[in-house]
Scaffold this active site. Structure first.
Site, short mmCIF file in Angstrom:
data_model
loop_
_atom_site.label_atom_id
_atom_site.label_comp_id
_atom_site.label_asym_id
_atom_site.label_seq_id
_atom_site.Cartn_x
_atom_site.Cartn_y
_atom_site.Cartn_z
N GLY A 20 0.82 -1.20 0.00
CA GLY A 20 0.00 0.00 0.00
C GLY A 20 0.85 1.26 0.00
O GLY A 20 0.58 2.21 -0.72
N GLY A 89 1.17 -6.01 2.85
CA GLY A 89 0.81 -4.84 3.64
C GLY A 89 0.62 -5.20 5.09
O GLY A 89 0.99 -6.29 5.54
N MET A 180 -7.65 -3.25 4.54
CA MET A 180 -8.53 -2.40 3.74
C MET A 180 -8.45 -2.62 2.23
O MET A 180 -8.97 -1.80 1.46
CB MET A 180 -8.23 -0.92 4.05
CG MET A 180 -8.43 -0.56 5.51
SD MET A 180 -8.19 1.21 5.85
CE MET A 180 -9.67 1.89 5.10
N GLU A 181 -7.83 -3.72 1.77
CA GLU A 181 -7.62 -3.85 0.33
C GLU A 181 -7.92 -5.23 -0.27
O GLU A 181 -8.26 -5.33 -1.46
CB GLU A 181 -6.17 -3.50 -0.02
CG GLU A 181 -5.81 -2.03 0.10
CD GLU A 181 -5.41 -1.62 1.51
OE1 GLU A 181 -5.48 -0.43 1.82
OE2 GLU A 181 -5.02 -2.51 2.31
N SER A 203 0.57 -5.43 12.34
CA SER A 203 1.26 -4.25 12.85
C SER A 203 0.71 -3.78 14.19
O SER A 203 1.38 -3.04 14.91
CB SER A 203 1.16 -3.11 11.83
OG SER A 203 -0.21 -2.80 11.56
N ASP A 204 -0.51 -4.19 14.51
CA ASP A 204 -1.12 -3.85 15.79
C ASP A 204 -2.25 -4.82 16.06
O ASP A 204 -2.57 -5.65 15.20
CB ASP A 204 -1.64 -2.40 15.78
CG ASP A 204 -2.62 -2.16 14.64
OD1 ASP A 204 -3.82 -2.37 14.87
OD2 ASP A 204 -2.19 -1.80 13.54
#
Length: 236
Positions: A20, A89, A180-181, A203-204
């Site tokens: 992304g 991503g 989101m993709e 990532s979280d």
């Protein structure tokens, strides 16, 4: 040239990584590809073509969200003949067993977007990965000793959701992460009969708030998914 990509015909390989973040595309080109040449700077959405272990491979940023990846992925497929597309991503964990810095391979992508319903209002059209790419990526990640989860993800239209608790509830139904993709990428792959896969680094975590990473770490590390993505693209 296409509307949003400045490359000439032949400048983009038929297999591509799609981060992304365009700066992550630059990082991949500089650290993994040989003889990398930039083919796109339009809107600072950097794209490069080079070689990886003797194979011609491209990498290009897509921006955030399904509308953005839909623009770039469609033009790559329709205007440049790309056949294999792997999103690399980040994602947020929805599952207690999925932790920061681990990999998620999106076997399928549920979505709260209308991107599919606009075309098929009478169906719940499933967004699924290419089994060939998924199978190769899973075995490559395992061989490299990476902690890897395979399953459903949620592709959300909203980052700052007003339905936070609902998203977390999906984790109890086996959904691994939210991003989101992927759903849009898989939908385009189905429409144009090409292969697509989404590989995410966590990532979280929405269920373990103490687990997180810095913006710099997200841009310049998370190399496991890059290695798996590249190895998967060139695997026979």
């Amino acid at each position: 040239m296409s509307i949003h990509i400045a490359a000439q015909q032949g400048e983009i390989a038929d297999k591509i990584l799609l981060p992304g973040d365009p700066l992550r595309a630059k990082f991949i080109a500089e650290n993994f590809l040989g003889d990398a040449v930039c083919f796109n700077e339009v809107r600072n959405m950097f794209g490069y073509t080079g070689t990886y272990k003797g194979h011609r491979v491209s990498v290009m940023g897509t921006g955030m969200g399904m509308p953005s990846i839909s623009i770039y992925a469609r033009e790559l497929i329709v205007d440049y003949g790309v056949k294999k597309l792997i999103r690399v991503g980040t994602a947020g964990s929805l599952n207690e067993e999925v932790h920061v810095r681990e990999l998620v391979l999106a076997q399928a992508a549920a979505t709260n977007s209308n991107i599919v319903r606009n075309d098929w209002p009478q169906y719940d059209f499933p967004q699924i990965a290419s089994f060939d790419l998924l199978d190769k990526a899973y075995h490559i990640a395992k061989e490299l000793g990476m902690t890897t989860h395979v399953g459903n993800v949620l592709s959300s239209d909203v980052f700052y959701s007003n339905y936070f608790e609902k998203n977390i509830e999906l984790g109890k139904w086996g959904v691994k992460a939210v991003e989101m993709e992927a759903a849009a990428l898989y939908y385009l792959a189905a429409q144009y009969h090409v292969d697509a896969l989404a590989i995410m680094t966590i990532s979280d975590s929405l269920v373990n708030p103490d687990e997180d990473t810095t913006a710099e770490e997200r841009q310049n590390t998370f190399t496991d998914m890059m290695k798996v993505g590249l190895e998967t693209l060139i695997a026979e």
